[in-house]
Design an enzyme around this catalytic site. Structure first.
Site, PDB file in Angstrom:
ATOM      1  CB  VAL A 115      -0.932   0.002   1.241  1.00 46.33           C
ATOM      2  CG1 VAL A 115      -1.825   1.244   1.223  1.00 46.33           C
ATOM      3  CG2 VAL A 115      -1.791  -1.261   1.275  1.00 46.33           C
TER       4      VAL A 115
ATOM      5  CD  GLU B 104       7.160  -8.525   2.190  1.00 41.94           C
ATOM      6  OE1 GLU B 104       6.691  -7.381   1.973  1.00 41.94           O
ATOM      7  OE2 GLU B 104       7.928  -9.092   1.393  1.00 41.94           O
TER       8      GLU B 104
END
Ligand SMILES: O=c1ccn([C@H]2C[C@H](O)[C@@H](CO)O2)c(=O)[nH]1
Ligand SMILES: [Zn+2]
Length: 140
Positions: free
Chosen positions: A48, A60
């Site tokens: 993002v 992650e």
């Protein structure tokens, strides 16, 4: 309880599905990641990004948040895919993030090495046990 055996096809598919949710308008490099938890759950994340480029979140990070939010536990195996959906080596910061929740034996699929334990992609890692060791020496 023994750790569940990873089905890498299932993990890769979950990572690719997560990748479809990526918000990556700046790099145009979507990433998805899926992790098998020791209780059999599969947790996922996608990258993002942010207009303030340096604030972008790697996939992650989202996966580790999903892990905590859905009940915690230890990561047994992680598949990360990027761009065209092929296996991706997690960045250095994310290897450290993953180490916290999977440790040395957690398996990770990489494009260059295949499926290897974390200790091979983060040798001499700093981890929670180092804080304990320091405290026991009276330095913590
Ligand atoms: O392990 C990685 C490496 C990169 N990225 C993201 C960060 C950025 O949004 C894009 C390009 O670097 O890929 C991840 O999500 N995980
Ligand atoms: Zn990263």
């Amino acid at each position: 309880m023994s750790a569940p055996a990873p089905d890498w096809e299932v993990l890769r598919a979950a990572a690719r599905e997560a990748m479809t949710h990526a918000y990556a308008p700046y790099s145009r490099f979507p990433v998805g990641v899926a992790g098998l938890v020791d209780d059999g759950r599969v947790v996922t994340g996608c990258n993002v990004e942010n207009a303030s480029y340096g604030l972008g979140l790697c996939a992650e990070c989202g996966m580790v948040s999903d892990l905590a939010r859905t009940g915690g536990g230890r990561l047994v195996a992680v598949a990360c895919v990027g761009g065209d959906g092929q296996p991706l080596m997690p960045c250095g910061r994310c290897r450290q993030l993953l180490w916290e929740h999977g440790g040395a034996d957690m398996l990770i699929e990489t494009v260059s090495l295949g499926i290897v334990p974390m200790r091979e992609v983060l040798p001499d890692a700093f981890g929670p046990e180092d804080l304990v060791a320091a405290a026991e020496r009276g330095q913590g």
